[in-house]
Motif scaffolding. Structure first.
Motif, PDB file in Angstrom:
ATOM      1  N   GLU A  39       0.807  -1.220   0.000  1.00 57.36           N
ATOM      2  CA  GLU A  39       0.000   0.000   0.000  1.00 57.36           C
ATOM      3  C   GLU A  39       0.846   1.278   0.000  1.00 57.36           C
ATOM      4  O   GLU A  39       0.324   2.383  -0.194  1.00 57.36           O
ATOM      5  CB  GLU A  39      -0.941   0.022   1.209  1.00 57.36           C
ATOM      6  N   ASN A  40       2.136   1.130   0.212  1.00 60.58           N
ATOM      7  CA  ASN A  40       3.024   2.296   0.235  1.00 60.58           C
ATOM      8  C   ASN A  40       3.166   2.870  -1.175  1.00 60.58           C
ATOM      9  O   ASN A  40       3.336   2.125  -2.145  1.00 60.58           O
ATOM     10  CB  ASN A  40       4.396   1.869   0.765  1.00 60.58           C
ATOM     11  N   PRO A  41       3.093   4.196  -1.331  1.00 64.33           N
ATOM     12  CA  PRO A  41       3.210   4.787  -2.673  1.00 64.33           C
ATOM     13  C   PRO A  41       4.562   4.551  -3.326  1.00 64.33           C
ATOM     14  O   PRO A  41       4.703   4.713  -4.545  1.00 64.33           O
ATOM     15  CB  PRO A  41       2.974   6.281  -2.427  1.00 64.33           C
ATOM     16  N   HIS A  42       5.564   4.148  -2.524  1.00 68.10           N
ATOM     17  CA  HIS A  42       6.899   3.889  -3.067  1.00 68.10           C
ATOM     18  C   HIS A  42       7.154   2.400  -3.293  1.00 68.10           C
ATOM     19  O   HIS A  42       8.290   2.016  -3.580  1.00 68.10           O
ATOM     20  CB  HIS A  42       7.961   4.471  -2.139  1.00 68.10           C
ATOM     21  N   PHE A 230      13.293   9.288  -1.136  1.00 71.59           N
ATOM     22  CA  PHE A 230      11.933   9.487  -1.655  1.00 71.59           C
ATOM     23  C   PHE A 230      11.417  10.886  -1.302  1.00 71.59           C
ATOM     24  O   PHE A 230      10.252  11.076  -0.968  1.00 71.59           O
ATOM     25  CB  PHE A 230      10.966   8.419  -1.119  1.00 71.59           C
ATOM     26  N   GLY A 231      12.320  11.856  -1.380  1.00 74.84           N
ATOM     27  CA  GLY A 231      11.953  13.240  -1.132  1.00 74.84           C
ATOM     28  C   GLY A 231      12.083  13.670   0.310  1.00 74.84           C
ATOM     29  O   GLY A 231      11.964  14.861   0.618  1.00 74.84           O
ATOM     30  N   GLU A 232      12.341  12.727   1.210  1.00 73.86           N
ATOM     31  CA  GLU A 232      12.439  13.056   2.631  1.00 73.86           C
ATOM     32  C   GLU A 232      13.812  13.610   3.006  1.00 73.86           C
ATOM     33  O   GLU A 232      13.930  14.361   3.970  1.00 73.86           O
ATOM     34  CB  GLU A 232      12.147  11.812   3.478  1.00 73.86           C
ATOM     35  N   ASN A 233      14.839  13.230   2.285  1.00 72.05           N
ATOM     36  CA  ASN A 233      16.188  13.686   2.608  1.00 72.05           C
ATOM     37  C   ASN A 233      16.438  15.053   1.966  1.00 72.05           C
ATOM     38  O   ASN A 233      16.409  15.193   0.733  1.00 72.05           O
ATOM     39  CB  ASN A 233      17.231  12.678   2.128  1.00 72.05           C
ATOM     40  N   LYS A 234      16.670  16.044   2.774  1.00 70.44           N
ATOM     41  CA  LYS A 234      16.870  17.413   2.290  1.00 70.44           C
ATOM     42  C   LYS A 234      18.345  17.827   2.304  1.00 70.44           C
ATOM     43  O   LYS A 234      18.672  18.969   1.983  1.00 70.44           O
ATOM     44  CB  LYS A 234      16.072  18.396   3.156  1.00 70.44           C
ATOM     45  N   GLU A 235      19.213  16.911   2.678  1.00 73.07           N
ATOM     46  CA  GLU A 235      20.635  17.233   2.787  1.00 73.07           C
ATOM     47  C   GLU A 235      21.225  17.524   1.409  1.00 73.07           C
ATOM     48  O   GLU A 235      21.105  16.707   0.489  1.00 73.07           O
ATOM     49  CB  GLU A 235      21.375  16.063   3.428  1.00 73.07           C
ATOM     50  N   PRO A 266      11.102   7.782  -8.615  1.00 72.39           N
ATOM     51  CA  PRO A 266      11.343   6.415  -9.108  1.00 72.39           C
ATOM     52  C   PRO A 266      12.115   5.562  -8.113  1.00 72.39           C
ATOM     53  O   PRO A 266      11.906   4.355  -8.036  1.00 72.39           O
ATOM     54  CB  PRO A 266      12.151   6.646 -10.391  1.00 72.39           C
ATOM     55  N   SER A 267      13.007   6.183  -7.350  1.00 76.93           N
ATOM     56  CA  SER A 267      13.801   5.474  -6.346  1.00 76.93           C
ATOM     57  C   SER A 267      14.184   6.462  -5.257  1.00 76.93           C
ATOM     58  O   SER A 267      13.973   7.672  -5.391  1.00 76.93           O
ATOM     59  CB  SER A 267      15.059   4.865  -6.983  1.00 76.93           C
ATOM     60  N   ASP A 268      14.767   5.953  -4.180  1.00 76.98           N
ATOM     61  CA  ASP A 268      15.268   6.852  -3.150  1.00 76.98           C
ATOM     62  C   ASP A 268      16.672   7.361  -3.484  1.00 76.98           C
ATOM     63  O   ASP A 268      17.279   8.089  -2.696  1.00 76.98           O
ATOM     64  CB  ASP A 268      15.227   6.201  -1.767  1.00 76.98           C
ATOM     65  N   HIS A 269      17.190   6.967  -4.643  1.00 74.32           N
ATOM     66  CA  HIS A 269      18.428   7.508  -5.203  1.00 74.32           C
ATOM     67  C   HIS A 269      18.131   8.059  -6.589  1.00 74.32           C
ATOM     68  O   HIS A 269      17.208   7.591  -7.272  1.00 74.32           O
ATOM     69  CB  HIS A 269      19.496   6.415  -5.364  1.00 74.32           C
ATOM     70  N   TYR A 270      18.926   9.041  -6.996  1.00 76.15           N
ATOM     71  CA  TYR A 270      18.900   9.493  -8.385  1.00 76.15           C
ATOM     72  C   TYR A 270      19.956   8.711  -9.174  1.00 76.15           C
ATOM     73  O   TYR A 270      21.023   8.392  -8.641  1.00 76.15           O
ATOM     74  CB  TYR A 270      19.234  10.981  -8.485  1.00 76.15           C
ATOM     75  N   PRO A 271      19.686   8.423 -10.442  1.00 71.07           N
ATOM     76  CA  PRO A 271      20.700   7.739 -11.251  1.00 71.07           C
ATOM     77  C   PRO A 271      21.817   8.680 -11.677  1.00 71.07           C
ATOM     78  O   PRO A 271      21.620   9.891 -11.811  1.00 71.07           O
ATOM     79  CB  PRO A 271      19.910   7.246 -12.461  1.00 71.07           C
TER      80      PRO A 271
END
Length: 290
Positions: A39-42, A230-235, A266-271
């Motif tokens: 059910e998680n959007p990610h 997933f957008g939560e890390n603002k560092e 798409p992921s919690d990392h950028y390519p």
């Protein structure tokens, strides 16, 4: 007959002169497929199409994936349909756990040899190394380039997120495997290194290899952040995903792709994507000395 021979030689020389000696390489931590509840959007089933679309946009010749469970690799290969791959699960050396899978475009490359090593004191079997929190692997693919008729060796690695000793020793293991190759052989190293520059492990690697971002002929684009949570890390400037090449390798471009789709990451990392020269290079004295 002489006219035929001359024409043939001209054709060979012309074909060789225009052979494509550059390749687009991508490094992408796609986030494990079972880490989020359905059910998680990610959850993977909701975002896998965006991962495939991002790959299609760049059309890389080679992709190093991290955290890729086997069903995720199979999903991507099915959607992309012009890639093959190698890799094994880190938990059992077969199908359990995350992989450091390497994908390659079959229209250009054919797999000649493959190996997966564990970043540990016993690299030939599933094992936990040093102070690592998880089993970590290094995948190695020897690819034959149909265009250049040369081999490209691809190394894809995922260093530990906690163990500093494990990161340093894992980097040394990587460099030791590279040192076994012919010094002129082109290579590409992709990975989630779980470190930022500068750091002790980064310094170990860059004593021998070049960070593609730093040596790109055209200015690198996309910024210095690859972990987004997933957008939560603002560092800012938390780049932990890299592409490394030999110091003699020409890098045409380097990019971090920060695309999101309707507020879905798409992921919690950028390519990370780089275009590199894959022709046989002059001998690197630094590599030979290892």
């Amino acid at each position: 007959m002489k006219q035929f021979i001359l024409s043939f030689l001209l054709l060979v020389l012309t074909t060789s002169a225009f052979a494509n000696t550059s390749a687009t390489v991508m490094s992408y931590n796609i986030r494990c497929g079972l880490c989020e509840a359905p059910e998680n959007p990610h959850n993977w089933k909701k975002r896998k199409y965006f991962v495939a679309h991002l790959i299609k946009i760049h059309n890389p010749d080679v992709i190093g994936l991290q955290e890729a469970e086997l069903f995720q690799v199979e999903d991507l290969v099915e959607m992309l349909d012009d890639y093959s791959w190698m890799g094994v699960g880190r938990d059992d050396g077969r199908d359990k756990g995350e992989t450091t899978a390497i994908l390659f475009r079959t229209a250009r490359f054919s797999l000649q040899a493959q190996q997966t090593l564990w970043l540990s004191q016993t690299p030939l079997k599933p094992s936990l190394g040093w102070d690592a929190t998880y089993r970590r692997t290094l995948s190695i693919a020897k690819l034959l380039d149909a265009q250049t008729k040369q081999f490209l060796h691809v190394f894809n690695i995922h260093l530990d997120n906690e163990g500093e000793t494990a990161r340093q020793e894992g980097a040394k293991l990587l460099l030791g495997e590279i040192a076994k190759l012919d010094a002129a052989s082109p290579i590409a190293v992709t990975g989630d290194f779980n470190l930022t520059a500068p750091s002790a492990t980064y310094d170990i690697i860059t004593q021998v290899l070049a960070d593609a971002e730093k040596t790109s002929i055209t200015p690198a684009v996309g910024g210095g952040k690859t972990f987004n949570g997933f957008g939560e890390n603002k560092e800012p400037n938390n780049k932990i995903d890299f592409i490394f090449v030999k110091k003699s390798t020409k890098v045409q471009s380097h990019q971090v792709d920060t695309t999101i789709y309707n507020n879905i990451y798409p992921s919690d990392h950028y390519p990370v994507i780089a275009n590199i020269d894959t022709s046989a290079a002059p001998v690197d004295a630094s590599v030979s000395a290892q």
